[in-house]
Design an enzyme around this catalytic site. Structure first.
Site, short mmCIF file in Angstrom:
data_model
loop_
_atom_site.label_atom_id
_atom_site.label_comp_id
_atom_site.label_asym_id
_atom_site.label_seq_id
_atom_site.Cartn_x
_atom_site.Cartn_y
_atom_site.Cartn_z
N LYS A 1 1.26 28.56 -83.05
CA LYS A 1 2.04 29.18 -81.96
C LYS A 1 3.17 30.07 -82.46
O LYS A 1 3.48 31.06 -81.82
CB LYS A 1 2.58 28.10 -81.02
CG LYS A 1 3.67 27.23 -81.62
CD LYS A 1 4.06 26.11 -80.66
CE LYS A 1 5.15 25.26 -81.28
NZ LYS A 1 5.23 23.93 -80.67
N ARG B 1 10.54 14.72 -73.72
CA ARG B 1 9.95 15.98 -73.35
C ARG B 1 8.66 15.64 -72.60
O ARG B 1 8.74 15.18 -71.47
CB ARG B 1 9.72 16.91 -74.56
CG ARG B 1 9.58 18.38 -74.12
CD ARG B 1 9.34 19.36 -75.27
NE ARG B 1 8.01 19.20 -75.87
CZ ARG B 1 7.55 20.01 -76.83
NH1 ARG B 1 8.31 21.01 -77.30
NH2 ARG B 1 6.34 19.82 -77.33
C1 LIG Z 1 5.17 23.03 -81.60
C2 LIG Z 1 4.43 21.77 -81.52
C3 LIG Z 1 3.89 21.20 -82.68
C4 LIG Z 1 4.12 21.78 -84.05
O1 LIG Z 1 5.48 21.65 -84.39
P1 LIG Z 1 6.00 22.09 -85.84
O2 LIG Z 1 7.41 21.62 -85.86
O3 LIG Z 1 5.90 23.58 -85.88
O4 LIG Z 1 5.15 21.44 -86.84
C5 LIG Z 1 3.15 20.05 -82.54
N1 LIG Z 1 2.95 19.48 -81.34
C6 LIG Z 1 3.45 19.98 -80.20
C7 LIG Z 1 3.17 19.29 -78.91
C8 LIG Z 1 4.23 21.13 -80.25
O5 LIG Z 1 4.73 21.63 -79.13
#
Ligand SMILES: *Cc1c(COP(=O)(O)O)cnc(C)c1O
Length: 348
Positions: free
Chosen positions: A36, A131
């Site tokens: 992302k 969250r």
């Molecule tokens: C963004 C996200 C991740 C990845 O997080 P990082 O800190 O970039 O490794 C994993 N799971 C969810 C649900 C996220 O929103």
């Protein structure tokens, strides 16, 4: 070359991913490569897959569509609960999605049935960060409802940490997820393919725990891209920390006082506090980057340069020696700086 721009060294990213995949594999944990921060860039996905990531995750359906359009056919998971308005796109593009609302899973089932597909669902469990996720006491009921939906395959449960409240993954909250996996399998006589324990925030736990439990998957983005773990902003030893660079061009360079003069009110962006000696004059330059391009507060300046302030299109830096107009300055982005640079289109 065009400035400002985001440069990405995919071989370093691939190396980081490989180190993390091997570390996780040694604990029986698979890695979902999270794309992302780079908006589902297919080349990033390829690097992650080449390193051994088994699935790809992104929070936006348009990014998963971009992966597909770029020829990526690895299993994908939408890691944010689908918007009800997008369920048809979600089931068409993604193999699985993380979900916190069973009513939305029911809509996914209808949408999947309409195109004769089965959509995989990972139910997210709230474990304290407040969250996403279903409260632990309500998970069994949610599982029961999902198992009744015709075009849904319940493929796992998951949790997420340190994204809203900074809650840390520990043996205690990980064991709640493990226990839930056990009790779901026993009660419903099913096998959960994924027990997905979290993100890069779980790196420290993964490396140190003696109780991996049922956790068999983690979703890594930031640690692969930046070589950092987000809980303490610490660099992970052995990984590259310089795989991404934001380059800007100097458009003014002057010897200036360090104190503003005149009557003062507020400025639109005042989040950056000068870290330099505020009393003396010095070399000040403007780099043509700003809040529209990146998050200036999450940039690290090169040796001998420090960030003094930023507005929408100007980054004011101080330096020991004068910078040359037209010269390029390379900054190291933190996560928010990288993400915004991608959404601002700094990457070709
Ligand atoms: C963004 C996200 C991740 C990845 O997080 P990082 O800190 O970039 O490794 C994993 N799971 C969810 C649900 C996220 O929103």
């Amino acid at each position: 070359m065009i400035a400002p721009r985001l440069e990405v060294d995919l071989s370093r990213i691939r190396y980081n991913a490989q180190v993390l995949v091997e570390l996780a594999a040694a604990r029986g944990v698979s890695v979902t490569g999270v794309t992302k921060a780079m908006r589902g860039l297919p080349a990033l996905a390829e690097a992650m897959l080449a390193a051994g990531a088994t699935t790809l995750g992104d929070s936006r359906v348009e990014n998963i569509e971009r992966l597909r359009a770029g020829g990526i056919d690895a299993p994908t998971v939408l890691i944010r609960s689908p918007m009800p308005s997008q369920v048809a796109r979600v089931v068409a593009a993604a193999d699985m999605s993380c979900n916190g609302e069973v009513d939305v899973v029911a809509q996914l089932s209808d949408a999947a049935r309409a195109i004769d597909r089965v959509h995989g669902v990972v139910l997210m469990v709230e474990l304290g960060d407040l969250r996403e996720g279903i409260m632990p006491a309500d998970v069994h009921e949610a599982v029961a409802r999902c198992l009744d939906l015709p075009n849904i395959r319940l493929c796992g449960i998951g949790a997420n940490f340190a994204c809203r409240s900074g809650v840390v993954p520990t043996d205690r909250n990980m064991s709640v997820l493990s226990d839930l996996a056990d009790s779901i399998e026993a009660k419903f006589d099913i096998e959960l393919e994924f027990v997905s324990g979290g993100s890069s925030a779980n790196f420290g736990w993964l490396r140190s725990t003696a109780h991996i439990g049922r956790i068999n998957n983690l979703r890594f983005g930031e640690s692969i891209l930046l070589g950092c773990e987000p809980l303490h902003g610490a660099r992970i030893v052995g990984l590259h920390h310089d795989a991404t660079t934001i380059v800007g061009e100097v458009i003014e360079s002057k010897y200036k006082p360090s104190h503003p003069w005149g009557d003062r009110a507020s400025a639109p962006f005042d989040s950056i506090r000068p870290d330099a000696d505020e009393c003396s004059s010095g070399w000040q330059a403007i780099v043509a980057i700003g809040h529209q391009d990146t998050d200036p507060s999450a940039l690290t300046a090169p040796e001998g340069v420090h960030i003094l302030g930023a507005s929408s299109d100007h980054l004011v830096v101080g330096s020991e020696v004068p910078l040359t107009v037209g010269a390029e300055v390379a900054f190291r982005p933190g996560y928010s700086a990288l993400m915004r640079a991608m959404t601002a289109g700094l990457h070709a």
